[in-house]
Design a protein around this motif. Structure first.
Motif, PDB file in Angstrom:
ATOM      1  N   ASN A   1     106.854  35.224  -4.113  1.00  0.00           N
ATOM      2  CA  ASN A   1     107.381  33.910  -3.757  1.00  0.00           C
ATOM      3  C   ASN A   1     107.412  32.942  -4.934  1.00  0.00           C
ATOM      4  O   ASN A   1     107.500  31.732  -4.748  1.00  0.00           O
ATOM      5  CB  ASN A   1     106.548  33.304  -2.620  1.00  0.00           C
ATOM      6  CG  ASN A   1     106.798  34.017  -1.298  1.00  0.00           C
ATOM      7  OD1 ASN A   1     107.948  34.229  -0.908  1.00  0.00           O
ATOM      8  ND2 ASN A   1     105.735  34.406  -0.621  1.00  0.00           N
ATOM      9  N   SER A   2     107.321  33.496  -6.147  1.00  0.00           N
ATOM     10  CA  SER A   2     107.352  32.643  -7.345  1.00  0.00           C
ATOM     11  C   SER A   2     108.706  32.712  -8.042  1.00  0.00           C
ATOM     12  O   SER A   2     108.794  32.692  -9.262  1.00  0.00           O
ATOM     13  CB  SER A   2     106.239  33.071  -8.309  1.00  0.00           C
ATOM     14  OG  SER A   2     106.392  34.438  -8.688  1.00  0.00           O
ATOM     15  N   ASN A   3     109.780  32.840  -7.241  1.00  0.00           N
ATOM     16  CA  ASN A   3     111.161  32.818  -7.743  1.00  0.00           C
ATOM     17  C   ASN A   3     111.441  33.917  -8.769  1.00  0.00           C
ATOM     18  O   ASN A   3     112.129  33.694  -9.771  1.00  0.00           O
ATOM     19  CB  ASN A   3     111.493  31.448  -8.353  1.00  0.00           C
ATOM     20  CG  ASN A   3     111.516  30.356  -7.307  1.00  0.00           C
ATOM     21  OD1 ASN A   3     111.908  30.595  -6.166  1.00  0.00           O
ATOM     22  ND2 ASN A   3     111.083  29.168  -7.688  1.00  0.00           N
ATOM     23  N   LEU A   4     110.897  35.120  -8.505  1.00  0.00           N
ATOM     24  CA  LEU A   4     111.212  36.255  -9.368  1.00  0.00           C
ATOM     25  C   LEU A   4     112.645  36.724  -9.105  1.00  0.00           C
ATOM     26  O   LEU A   4     113.164  36.571  -8.003  1.00  0.00           O
ATOM     27  CB  LEU A   4     110.253  37.421  -9.100  1.00  0.00           C
ATOM     28  CG  LEU A   4     108.774  37.242  -9.463  1.00  0.00           C
ATOM     29  CD1 LEU A   4     107.992  38.489  -9.049  1.00  0.00           C
ATOM     30  CD2 LEU A   4     108.607  36.998 -10.949  1.00  0.00           C
ATOM     31  N   ARG A   5     113.243  37.300 -10.124  1.00  0.00           N
ATOM     32  CA  ARG A   5     114.523  37.958  -9.931  1.00  0.00           C
ATOM     33  C   ARG A   5     114.312  39.189  -9.052  1.00  0.00           C
ATOM     34  O   ARG A   5     113.192  39.709  -8.934  1.00  0.00           O
ATOM     35  CB  ARG A   5     115.131  38.390 -11.275  1.00  0.00           C
ATOM     36  CG  ARG A   5     115.200  37.316 -12.318  1.00  0.00           C
ATOM     37  CD  ARG A   5     116.196  36.245 -11.969  1.00  0.00           C
ATOM     38  NE  ARG A   5     117.548  36.762 -11.888  1.00  0.00           N
ATOM     39  CZ  ARG A   5     118.614  36.030 -11.549  1.00  0.00           C
ATOM     40  NH1 ARG A   5     118.436  34.735 -11.247  1.00  0.00           N
ATOM     41  NH2 ARG A   5     119.813  36.548 -11.512  1.00  0.00           N
ATOM     42  N   LEU A   6     115.358  39.680  -8.405  1.00  0.00           N
ATOM     43  CA  LEU A   6     115.223  40.811  -7.496  1.00  0.00           C
ATOM     44  C   LEU A   6     114.651  42.028  -8.223  1.00  0.00           C
ATOM     45  O   LEU A   6     113.735  42.692  -7.728  1.00  0.00           O
ATOM     46  CB  LEU A   6     116.572  41.161  -6.865  1.00  0.00           C
ATOM     47  CG  LEU A   6     116.542  42.357  -5.894  1.00  0.00           C
ATOM     48  CD1 LEU A   6     115.594  42.083  -4.734  1.00  0.00           C
ATOM     49  CD2 LEU A   6     117.951  42.678  -5.386  1.00  0.00           C
ATOM     50  N   THR A   7     115.181  42.324  -9.418  1.00  0.00           N
ATOM     51  CA  THR A   7     114.689  43.480 -10.170  1.00  0.00           C
ATOM     52  C   THR A   7     113.227  43.310 -10.537  1.00  0.00           C
ATOM     53  O   THR A   7     112.433  44.251 -10.469  1.00  0.00           O
ATOM     54  CB  THR A   7     115.527  43.691 -11.447  1.00  0.00           C
ATOM     55  OG1 THR A   7     116.898  43.875 -11.084  1.00  0.00           O
ATOM     56  CG2 THR A   7     115.054  44.903 -12.220  1.00  0.00           C
ATOM     57  N   GLU A   8     112.842  42.089 -10.903  1.00  0.00           N
ATOM     58  CA  GLU A   8     111.444  41.820 -11.225  1.00  0.00           C
ATOM     59  C   GLU A   8     110.560  42.018  -9.987  1.00  0.00           C
ATOM     60  O   GLU A   8     109.457  42.561 -10.070  1.00  0.00           O
ATOM     61  CB  GLU A   8     111.284  40.405 -11.760  1.00  0.00           C
ATOM     62  CG  GLU A   8     111.947  40.175 -13.116  1.00  0.00           C
ATOM     63  CD  GLU A   8     111.912  38.707 -13.535  1.00  0.00           C
ATOM     64  OE1 GLU A   8     111.927  38.457 -14.752  1.00  0.00           O
ATOM     65  OE2 GLU A   8     111.857  37.825 -12.655  1.00  0.00           O
ATOM     66  N   SER A   9     111.054  41.561  -8.835  1.00  0.00           N
ATOM     67  CA  SER A   9     110.299  41.723  -7.584  1.00  0.00           C
ATOM     68  C   SER A   9     110.113  43.195  -7.251  1.00  0.00           C
ATOM     69  O   SER A   9     109.017  43.632  -6.868  1.00  0.00           O
ATOM     70  CB  SER A   9     111.024  41.018  -6.429  1.00  0.00           C
ATOM     71  OG  SER A   9     111.122  39.634  -6.652  1.00  0.00           O
ATOM     72  N   ILE A  10     111.192  43.978  -7.395  1.00  0.00           N
ATOM     73  CA  ILE A  10     111.117  45.407  -7.088  1.00  0.00           C
ATOM     74  C   ILE A  10     110.172  46.114  -8.057  1.00  0.00           C
ATOM     75  O   ILE A  10     109.343  46.942  -7.646  1.00  0.00           O
ATOM     76  CB  ILE A  10     112.516  46.041  -7.137  1.00  0.00           C
ATOM     77  CG1 ILE A  10     113.439  45.414  -6.088  1.00  0.00           C
ATOM     78  CG2 ILE A  10     112.439  47.543  -6.940  1.00  0.00           C
ATOM     79  CD1 ILE A  10     112.966  45.571  -4.668  1.00  0.00           C
ATOM     80  N   ASN A  11     110.275  45.792  -9.339  1.00  0.00           N
ATOM     81  CA  ASN A  11     109.377  46.407 -10.317  1.00  0.00           C
ATOM     82  C   ASN A  11     107.922  46.077 -10.013  1.00  0.00           C
ATOM     83  O   ASN A  11     107.038  46.938 -10.111  1.00  0.00           O
ATOM     84  CB  ASN A  11     109.730  45.931 -11.732  1.00  0.00           C
ATOM     85  CG  ASN A  11     110.990  46.590 -12.270  1.00  0.00           C
ATOM     86  OD1 ASN A  11     111.316  47.709 -11.893  1.00  0.00           O
ATOM     87  ND2 ASN A  11     111.694  45.899 -13.141  1.00  0.00           N
ATOM     88  N   PHE A  12     107.662  44.832  -9.637  1.00  0.00           N
ATOM     89  CA  PHE A  12     106.295  44.431  -9.308  1.00  0.00           C
ATOM     90  C   PHE A  12     105.792  45.180  -8.084  1.00  0.00           C
ATOM     91  O   PHE A  12     104.670  45.707  -8.074  1.00  0.00           O
ATOM     92  CB  PHE A  12     106.235  42.925  -9.067  1.00  0.00           C
ATOM     93  CG  PHE A  12     104.910  42.448  -8.543  1.00  0.00           C
ATOM     94  CD1 PHE A  12     103.811  42.372  -9.380  1.00  0.00           C
ATOM     95  CD2 PHE A  12     104.762  42.108  -7.206  1.00  0.00           C
ATOM     96  CE1 PHE A  12     102.588  41.953  -8.902  1.00  0.00           C
ATOM     97  CE2 PHE A  12     103.540  41.685  -6.723  1.00  0.00           C
ATOM     98  CZ  PHE A  12     102.448  41.599  -7.565  1.00  0.00           C
TER      99      PHE A  12
END
Length: 625
Positions: free
Chosen positions: A321-332
């Motif tokens: 919920n910290s405004n990550l990009r979609l790819t960043e969210s998936i990688n995390f």
């Protein structure tokens, strides 16, 4: 009995009594027995005194103790039928010269040691040919030996019980000081080894037991061999099983806590028809104590695991919920799942509303972009489409397909009641994931789906802002931003300005709808022939533009010429394009985007004026222009 004989018996009893000295540490039944035999040997002035006993299973006599140490090791005692010698002693008290009994023919006297119903064996005496002791004195000696052995057994049992319950107290203290499941199980086995070295024992557990080292642990499963064990588990009561064929007795003690039964302790007593009654109570107490300790350890581990799970969910939700990009969210998320669950392959897949179209999101492991993943994805889609629920499979089988990954978890991503995709986790070993892991994955995806959706919506909005609606190329403003950024960060770059030749004629001839289709065709050809790092944009009307970061002018010329050729060959109705190419270098510090565009525009003008359907490169860079 004469006064002298009575005094002799009193002296014998006194000698026996002296053996029972707790301060001397002589508290072993075997030691009591051995010392008693030597006292009897001296009392009746014999050469050898041996105690024989009977093995109820084999119906054979064996030497239990003897004053002749070599007898146990050098002389093989022939079997004697139990019933035969018992029959003899039902008629006599003292057996003289038992030459007819194989194995006892070398002895002078044989006495039965019995105290009521308690049988202690047969005392065989050798070398008393000139013994002055009459039979009534010998019988009295046998009586006192029986009494002594009875008292010795009582004392040894008391000492043994004390030792056992000290063990129980020690193990209880150890149980309550440890919240480690392996430590509790290991302590159970250690205590049993100490108390019952001749017994065999197993812990039959109802929970996963893959991490308990070399402890004698079995899975508690219902089958024909485990019916009695399952009865103990289901009823929570001690169960006994006697096997005449295998000559053993088995006790099943439930490991019972306040909230349930966590397994069964199996104790096997060899060479006995029935399990020793005096051992049942102790083993029951040990099993109950162990059951409570297992329950406490399990509850403690569950609470710690719950805390860890909540921390994982909280950390994941906070990051997503910290405004990550979609790819960043998936990688995390992929990293979290791999670290927490030990997963080998992790896929994030979007599905259309009718489940007919799938899209693997960037950030999934490489396996899901390979052809091999197709039958896994097809299997999952069909199951979710039909059942609309999560999937948890410990040993996966798919008809007619070779299966590399046996453990599978798949959790739908649901937003406002609509399944927008799913997350799939794989491992090649069967039963790799526990049900607790599956529930945690469900919670993670439930809390993450909104963040994924928000990221996708935000990026879709951004894409709409920087994208031309008709051609799906980038907007002119976006192109300008990328060129300005490149001219700050890169060493050189190239710019291609493109115009569709005689586009007005297309509109006049075929109509504006066909003109729009031509624009879309040309835009598609541009996108198919540039890199992901290049930027294609609609400059305005029928003019398009491409920026090529870190590309020299000669390469830019090749690309432009290829575009001219492909547009001419692939458009329908066929159209041509003219291209003006310019480039910049870092060493010309006075160069600007405006000058770069002006050079490309001049080159395009020359191309249009000199025949169209061609490429012109503005090679000269005038930094003063």
């Amino acid at each position: 009995m004469k006064v002298l004989e009575k005094q002799l018996i009193i002296n014998l009893k006194s000698r026996f009594f002296d053996l029972i000295d707790t301060d001397s540490g002589l508290l072993s039944y075997e030691q009591f027995l051995q010392e008693m035999l030597f006292i009897v040997k001296g009392f009746i002035r014999a050469d050898e005194v041996t105690l024989f006993n009977c093995n109820e299973w084999k119906h054979e006599w064996f030497v239990e103790a003897s004053t002749n140490e070599k007898l146990k090791f050098d002389i093989e005692i022939s079997p004697i039928l139990c019933e035969e010698i018992r029959s003899i002693f039902s008629k006599v008290c003292v057996l003289h010269k038992p030459i007819s009994l194989a194995g006892l023919e070398n002895y002078d006297l044989v006495l039965q040691l019995r105290r009521g119903e308690q049988f202690h064996g047969y005392l065989a005496i050798k070398g008393i040919t000139d013994c002055p002791c009459p039979d009534d004195l010998i019988v009295e000696v046998a009586k006192e030996c029986s009494n002594f052995l009875h008292k010795a057994q009582v004392i040894c049992n008391v000492v043994f019980e004390e030792k056992r319950y000290k063990q129980l107290f020690r193990v209880t203290e150890k149980f309550h000081s440890s919240m480690d499941m392996d430590a509790v199980l290991g302590e159970i086995i250690y205590t049993l080894k100490e108390v019952y070295p001749s017994f065999t024992y197993y812990l039959m557990l109802s929970q996963d037991n893959n991490s308990h080292g070399d402890l004698p642990i079995k899975d508690l499963e219902y089958d024909s061999e485990n019916i009695t064990a399952m009865q103990a588990y289901v009823t929570g009561t001690i169960q006994l099983e006697d096997s005449l064929l295998e000559k053993r007795s088995i006790l099943y003690a439930p490991l019972k806590g306040k909230q349930g039964v966590y397994g069964v302790l199996q104790v096997i007593a060899p060479n006995t028809m029935t399990f020793p009654k005096n051992e049942v109570e102790f083993i029951t107490l040990l099993a109950n104590t162990a059951g409570s300790a297992l329950e406490n350890a399990q509850l403690y581990q569950q609470s710690r695991r719950l805390i860890t799970d909540l921390q994982l969910i909280n950390e994941t939700s906070h990051r997503l919920n910290s405004n990550l990009r979609l790819t960043e969210s998936i990688n995390f998320m992929a990293g979290q799942i791999k670290e927490s669950f030990g997963a080998e392959e992790i896929g994030f897949v979007l599905v259309s509303e009718d489940f007919e179209q799938l899209k693997v999101i960037k950030g999934s492991t490489e396996f899901f972009f390979a052809d091999e993943s197709e039958h896994y994805l097809h299997f999952i889609v069909e199951r979710i489409k039909r059942e609309r629920d999560s999937i948890f499979i410990g040993d996966l089988t798919i008809d007619c397909e070779p299966i590399r990954f046996r453990s599978l978890m798949a959790v739908p991503m649901v937003q406002t009641g609509l399944i927008i995709g799913f997350v799939v986790v794989l491992h090649h070993n069967p039963y790799r994931f526990t049900f607790e892991t599956f529930k945690l994955l469900q919670a993670l995806i439930h809390h993450s789906t909104l963040a994924f959706t928000n990221s996708m919506l935000r990026e879709e909005l951004e894409r709409l802002v920087i994208t031309d609606q008709l051609t799906k190329l980038h907007s002119r403003n976006y192109l300008n931003e990328k060129i300005h950024q490149s001219m700050k960060e890169d060493a050189y770059g190239a710019y291609i300005l493109i115009d569709i030749d005689d586009f007005k004629k297309i509109n006049d001839t075929y109509g504006h709808q066909v003109g729009d289709e031509v624009l879309v065709q040309v835009a598609s050809i541009l996108m198919d022939n540039i890199r992901d790092t290049d930027v294609a944009a609609r400059w305005g009307g029928e003019e398009l533009a491409i920026y090529l970061p870190k590309i020299q002018s000669d390469v830019a010329l090749i690309i432009a010429e290829r575009l001219v050729k492909k547009v001419r060959e692939q458009t329908n109705p066929s159209v041509t394009i003219s291209c003006g190419v310019s480039f910049w270098r870092k060493e010309y510090s006075n160069d600007t985007f405006t000058k770069l565009f002006k050079r490309a525009d001049n080159a395009l003008y020359i191309a249009k004026e000199t025949g169209k359907n061609k490429v012109v490169v503005q090679e000269n860079i005038d930094i003063n222009e």
